[in-house]
Design an enzyme around this catalytic site. Structure first.
Site, PDB file in Angstrom:
ATOM      1  N   ASP A 130       0.854  -1.181   0.000  1.00  0.00           N
ATOM      2  CA  ASP A 130       0.000   0.000   0.000  1.00  0.00           C
ATOM      3  C   ASP A 130       0.891   1.233   0.000  1.00  0.00           C
ATOM      4  OD1 ASP A 130      -2.360  -1.443   0.057  1.00  0.00           O
ATOM      5  OD2 ASP A 130      -2.516  -1.407   2.236  1.00  0.00           O
ATOM      6  N   ASP A 146      -7.207  -1.373  -4.469  1.00  0.00           N
ATOM      7  CA  ASP A 146      -8.253  -0.987  -3.520  1.00  0.00           C
ATOM      8  C   ASP A 146      -9.197   0.039  -4.138  1.00  0.00           C
ATOM      9  OD1 ASP A 146      -7.058  -2.616  -1.619  1.00  0.00           O
ATOM     10  OD2 ASP A 146      -5.885  -0.984  -0.747  1.00  0.00           O
TER      11      ASP A 146
END
Length: 209
Positions: A130, A146
């Site tokens: 991330d 995401d």
């Protein structure tokens, strides 16, 4: 026969949209993760637009937006199940809009699943990369996959609320206006009652996408 050809053509178009959407999301997700891992140190924060947008490299063992860490195997199995379902279900889709929904979802799920299968610490337990941080919006760090998953859910809700079916048609209510909309779409006139509604009380449908 003509209807069957139209159905096959609609399915083929929807599948093309699904495939392009999935491949685009997956390719962008994996490319951005490669660049982050190659150029940033884990834990490093790089301001892009002040507090509006930052790159903040972390490895996430949990779900999207760093939720439920410690349940990596469960999310790996769920992701594999979602991918299997989309592939099985895809042949029923004849709408480009729904093809995009499932394409975004497939690309996003596949992107994060690739991390779980191939990244450290081990197969099936890999941590997802991330790196996108928007502190003003949400207190979480996320990635392209995401974003695609969330976008697919938003589009899913919009299509569901509007009543758009998997074949791209939407039931319209409203008498003469509905009949006019159906005719504008090229639907045959099956005969209307004096009140302007189709014979038999069946609501007309309008092709959406």
């Amino acid at each position: 026969m003509e209807s069957e050809r139209g159905t096959k053509a609609g399915t083929s178009t929807a599948l093309v949209v699904l495939a392009i959407g999935a491949l685009s999301v997956y390719g962008l997700d994996q490319l951005t993760k490669f660049l982050v891992v190659s150029n940033l140190t884990e834990g490093e924060t790089v301001p892009v637009l002040g507090n509006l947008l930052q790159w903040h490299f972390v490895r996430n063992p949990g779900a999207a937006f760093s939720l439920a860490s410690g349940m990596t195997w469960i999310f790996t199995i769920l992701a594999a199940g979602v991918i299997t379902f989309i592939i099985w279900f895809a042949r029923r889709i004849r709408s480009k809009a729904w093809g995009l929904v499932f394409g975004l979802l497939l690309g996003g799920v596949l992107g994060n699943l690739t991390d779980r299968l191939l990244r450290e610490p081990s197969f099936g337990l890999g941590h997802v990369v991330d790196f996108i941080s928007t502190p003003w919006l949400i207190p979480a760090i996320y990635n392209v996959a995401d974003m695609a998953i969330v976008s697919s859910m938003v589009l899913f809700m919009i299509l569901t609320i509007r009543g758009v079916g998997l074949d791209g048609t939407r039931e319209v209510k409203g008498g003469a206006k509905a009949e006019s909309a159906a005719r504008a779409d090229g639907a045959p006139d099956d005969g209307a009652t004096d009140g302007g509604s189709p014979a038999g009380g069946v609501a007309p449908v309008v092709r959406e996408a």
